[in-house]
Design an enzyme around this catalytic site. Sequence first.
Site, PDB file in Angstrom:
ATOM      1  N   PRO A 128      -4.196   3.830 -17.390  1.00 57.48           N
ATOM      2  CA  PRO A 128      -5.335   4.762 -17.313  1.00 57.48           C
ATOM      3  C   PRO A 128      -6.454   4.238 -16.405  1.00 57.48           C
ATOM      4  O   PRO A 128      -7.095   4.998 -15.702  1.00 57.48           O
ATOM      5  CB  PRO A 128      -5.788   4.884 -18.764  1.00 57.48           C
ATOM      6  N   THR A 158       7.109   7.508 -13.530  1.00 57.68           N
ATOM      7  CA  THR A 158       8.273   8.277 -13.067  1.00 57.68           C
ATOM      8  C   THR A 158       9.496   7.847 -13.865  1.00 57.68           C
ATOM      9  O   THR A 158       9.692   6.644 -14.102  1.00 57.68           O
ATOM     10  CB  THR A 158       8.522   7.999 -11.559  1.00 57.68           C
ATOM     11  N   GLN A 336       2.719  28.814   6.305  1.00 62.47           N
ATOM     12  CA  GLN A 336       2.038  29.724   7.236  1.00 62.47           C
ATOM     13  C   GLN A 336       3.055  30.472   8.109  1.00 62.47           C
ATOM     14  O   GLN A 336       2.942  31.671   8.317  1.00 62.47           O
ATOM     15  CB  GLN A 336       1.065  28.906   8.111  1.00 62.47           C
ATOM     16  N   GLY A 340       3.686  35.754   3.900  1.00 63.52           N
ATOM     17  CA  GLY A 340       3.738  36.117   2.471  1.00 63.52           C
ATOM     18  C   GLY A 340       4.988  35.581   1.790  1.00 63.52           C
ATOM     19  O   GLY A 340       4.959  35.159   0.623  1.00 63.52           O
ATOM     20  N   GLU A 363       2.894   5.242  -5.284  1.00 67.78           N
ATOM     21  CA  GLU A 363       3.268   3.983  -4.601  1.00 67.78           C
ATOM     22  C   GLU A 363       2.214   3.572  -3.563  1.00 67.78           C
ATOM     23  O   GLU A 363       2.537   3.027  -2.504  1.00 67.78           O
ATOM     24  CB  GLU A 363       4.688   4.059  -4.037  1.00 67.78           C
ATOM     25  N   THR A 365      -1.865   5.165  -2.564  1.00 71.27           N
ATOM     26  CA  THR A 365      -2.417   6.351  -1.890  1.00 71.27           C
ATOM     27  C   THR A 365      -2.480   6.097  -0.377  1.00 71.27           C
ATOM     28  O   THR A 365      -2.381   4.951   0.086  1.00 71.27           O
ATOM     29  CB  THR A 365      -3.849   6.616  -2.390  1.00 71.27           C
ATOM     30  N   GLU A 367      -5.087   6.065   1.277  1.00 66.90           N
ATOM     31  CA  GLU A 367      -6.232   5.159   1.477  1.00 66.90           C
ATOM     32  C   GLU A 367      -5.804   3.704   1.262  1.00 66.90           C
ATOM     33  O   GLU A 367      -6.209   2.812   2.015  1.00 66.90           O
ATOM     34  CB  GLU A 367      -7.376   5.544   0.523  1.00 66.90           C
TER      35      GLU A 367
HETATM   36  N1  CAA Z   1       2.643  -7.635  -0.370  1.00 68.84           N
HETATM   37  C1  CAA Z   1       2.692  -8.875  -0.924  1.00 68.84           C
HETATM   38  N2  CAA Z   1       1.635  -9.429  -1.557  1.00 68.84           N
HETATM   39  C2  CAA Z   1       0.517  -8.694  -1.627  1.00 68.84           C
HETATM   40  C3  CAA Z   1       0.403  -7.412  -1.065  1.00 68.84           C
HETATM   41  C4  CAA Z   1       1.531  -6.889  -0.408  1.00 68.84           C
HETATM   42  N3  CAA Z   1       1.534  -5.664   0.139  1.00 68.84           N
HETATM   43  N4  CAA Z   1      -0.841  -6.930  -1.302  1.00 68.84           N
HETATM   44  C5  CAA Z   1      -1.491  -7.874  -1.981  1.00 68.84           C
HETATM   45  N5  CAA Z   1      -0.682  -8.938  -2.172  1.00 68.84           N
HETATM   46  C6  CAA Z   1      -0.999 -10.200  -2.857  1.00 68.84           C
HETATM   47  C7  CAA Z   1      -2.122 -10.923  -2.122  1.00 68.84           C
HETATM   48  O1  CAA Z   1      -1.598 -11.738  -1.105  1.00 68.84           O
HETATM   49  C8  CAA Z   1      -2.746 -11.721  -3.261  1.00 68.84           C
HETATM   50  O2  CAA Z   1      -1.941 -12.850  -3.527  1.00 68.84           O
HETATM   51  P1  CAA Z   1      -2.610 -14.322  -3.641  1.00 68.84           P
HETATM   52  O3  CAA Z   1      -3.598 -14.255  -4.739  1.00 68.84           O
HETATM   53  O4  CAA Z   1      -1.450 -15.226  -3.898  1.00 68.84           O
HETATM   54  O5  CAA Z   1      -3.280 -14.565  -2.330  1.00 68.84           O
HETATM   55  C9  CAA Z   1      -2.589 -10.792  -4.466  1.00 68.84           C
HETATM   56  O6  CAA Z   1      -1.518  -9.892  -4.155  1.00 68.84           O
HETATM   57  C10 CAA Z   1      -3.824  -9.991  -4.775  1.00 68.84           C
HETATM   58  O7  CAA Z   1      -4.159  -9.263  -3.618  1.00 68.84           O
HETATM   59  P2  CAA Z   1      -5.640  -8.912  -3.225  1.00 68.84           P
HETATM   60  O8  CAA Z   1      -6.526 -10.091  -3.420  1.00 68.84           O
HETATM   61  O9  CAA Z   1      -5.571  -8.313  -1.859  1.00 68.84           O
HETATM   62  O10 CAA Z   1      -6.014  -7.834  -4.347  1.00 68.84           O
HETATM   63  P3  CAA Z   1      -6.890  -6.541  -4.260  1.00 68.84           P
HETATM   64  O11 CAA Z   1      -7.204  -6.152  -5.628  1.00 68.84           O
HETATM   65  O12 CAA Z   1      -8.027  -6.741  -3.287  1.00 68.84           O
HETATM   66  O13 CAA Z   1      -5.921  -5.455  -3.548  1.00 68.84           O
HETATM   67  C11 CAA Z   1      -4.118  -3.876  -3.604  1.00 68.84           C
HETATM   68  C12 CAA Z   1      -4.654  -5.219  -4.059  1.00 68.84           C
HETATM   69  C13 CAA Z   1      -3.434  -4.042  -2.250  1.00 68.84           C
HETATM   70  C14 CAA Z   1      -5.178  -2.807  -3.505  1.00 68.84           C
HETATM   71  C15 CAA Z   1      -3.094  -3.507  -4.702  1.00 68.84           C
HETATM   72  O14 CAA Z   1      -3.772  -3.406  -5.945  1.00 68.84           O
HETATM   73  C16 CAA Z   1      -2.333  -2.237  -4.431  1.00 68.84           C
HETATM   74  O15 CAA Z   1      -1.368  -2.227  -3.681  1.00 68.84           O
HETATM   75  N6  CAA Z   1      -2.708  -1.119  -5.111  1.00 68.84           N
HETATM   76  C17 CAA Z   1      -1.937   0.094  -5.107  1.00 68.84           C
HETATM   77  C18 CAA Z   1      -1.016   0.071  -6.295  1.00 68.84           C
HETATM   78  C19 CAA Z   1       0.150   0.986  -6.129  1.00 68.84           C
HETATM   79  O16 CAA Z   1       0.755   1.095  -5.069  1.00 68.84           O
HETATM   80  N7  CAA Z   1       0.547   1.615  -7.234  1.00 68.84           N
HETATM   81  C20 CAA Z   1       1.683   2.425  -7.264  1.00 68.84           C
HETATM   82  C21 CAA Z   1       2.159   2.560  -8.654  1.00 68.84           C
HETATM   83  S1  CAA Z   1       3.904   2.499  -8.797  1.00 68.84           S
HETATM   84  C22 CAA Z   1       4.467   4.064  -8.509  1.00 68.84           C
HETATM   85  O17 CAA Z   1       3.778   4.933  -8.067  1.00 68.84           O
HETATM   86  C23 CAA Z   1       5.906   4.218  -8.746  1.00 68.84           C
HETATM   87  C24 CAA Z   1       6.317   5.579  -9.095  1.00 68.84           C
HETATM   88  O18 CAA Z   1       6.500   5.875 -10.243  1.00 68.84           O
HETATM   89  C25 CAA Z   1       6.617   6.556  -8.025  1.00 68.84           C
END
Ligand code: CAA
Length: 379
Positions: A128, A158, A336, A340, A363, A365, A367
Amino acid sequence: MDFNLSEEHLLIGEAAQNFAENYLLPGVIDRDEVQKFDKELLRQMGELGFMGMMVAPDYGGGGMDTLSYVIAMEEISKIDASAGVIMSVNNSLVCWGLENFGTSEQKEKYLTKLASGQVIGAFCLSEPEAGSDATSQHTTAIDKGDHYLLNGTKNWITNGDTAEICLVMAQTHPEKQHKGINVFIVEKGLAGFVVGKKENKMGIRASDTNTLMFTDVRVPKENRIGDDGFGFKFAMSTLNGGRIGIAAQALGIAAGAFELSLKYSKERRTFGKPISEHQAIQFKLSEMATKVEAARLLVYKAARLKDEGKDYIQASAMAKLYASETAMWVTTEAVQVHGGYGYVKEYHVERLMRDAKITQIYEGTSEIQKLVIARELLK
Ligand code: CAA
C-alpha cells in the site's frame, strides 16, 4: 546491432501467433468482460512451453534465449494482453529470479513446476505504501531460528489469486534499510496467508490482481533466496529483465492495434473511397508503424544485450519506457481510425487501449524508467 533472427526464432513467433489467433482470440472479449482467465488456456500455454521459455530444460523449461521470449510475448499480447502479463510475470520475474538466484533444492522443488506451467507464480514487492518507492517495505520477516515469521500486506499482485508460489519481499533488519530486505518463496496454503480483494481493473482484466495478506506466516528458513539482506537486489535485478517482458507486452499491444487499423482502413469507406486513401488516415498509419518498429528495435536490443551477458539496465528501461508510451499512443490513434466502431468492444481496439495504460505503470512507471535511465547516463 544485427538481430539475425534464426529459423528457430521465426518458428517460435509463428507458434505463438497460431496459438493466439486460434485459441486466445475466440474468447478474449468475454474474458475481459467477466475478468477471468481460462484454466484450460493456461494449461495449454504451459504445454506449449510459453510459461518457462528461458528456463534450462533440466528444470522443465524451453532453454530459449530472451529474444525468443520477446518474440512470443509480442504475438500473444497482440491478441490477449492479459495472457501476456500472466506469461511475463511467470517467465521473467518468478522463473528467472528462481533460476538465477535460487539453490538447486529450491529450483528442484519449485522451478520445475513453474517452468512447465503446472503452477504459476507471483512476484510480491508492491505494498500500500511501497509502489515506486520500493525500498519502503513495511512487510516484516522476523528471524525465529528455523523459520521466519512473515507479517504484512502486498498490493496489486499479478496472478495473486491463481499463483501457488509467491516470491515475497519483506524487511528483516529495518535499521539496514534496503539492505535489510529479504525475499522468500511462500507457498499458498500456509496458515495465515490470505488472498484478499481482487481488483476491478481498467485493463488486462482477465488476469487476476489481488491484495495478499500475511499474518504470522511461518516461512521455512530454507525458503529464503540468497544471503540475508539480498531481497532488494533480487527485486531490482529481476525487474531489469521483467521490464523487457513488459516492453514486449506493450509492443504487442501497439502492433496489434496498428494491424487492426491498417486492415480496417482498407475496408471502411467514406466520401466514396476507402479511408486508407485519405491522407489524414495515411499519416496516422505511417506514424503508428514507425513507432511500433522503433519500439521493436529497442525491445530486441535489450533482449540481445541480456542474451550476450552485457549490461542491460538502461536498455531495458528505455525499451519499457518507449514501448509503453507507444502502446498508449498507438492504441488511442487506433480507436480514432476506427471512429465509432473503435469505441465498442467487437473491434478490439478499445480493449487494447485500456490494456495499454498499465504498461506505463507496472514494473516501474514511465517516470521510474526515466529515473533509471538518467542514473545510468550520469553514473
Ligand atoms: N538494477 C540493479 N540494482 C539496482 C537497480 C537496478 N535497476 N536500481 C537500484 N538498484 C540498487 C542500487 O544500486 C542500490 O544498491 P546499493 O545499496 O548496493 O548501492 C539499491 O538498489 C538501492 O537503490 P537506490 O539507492 O537507487 O534506491 P532508491 O530508493 O533511490 O531508488 C528505485 C530505487 C530505482 C526507485 C526502485 O525503488 C524502483 O525500481 N522502483 C520501482 C519499483 C517497481 O518497478 N515496482 C514494480 C512492482 S512489480 C510488478 O509490477 C510486477 C507485476 O505484477 C506486473
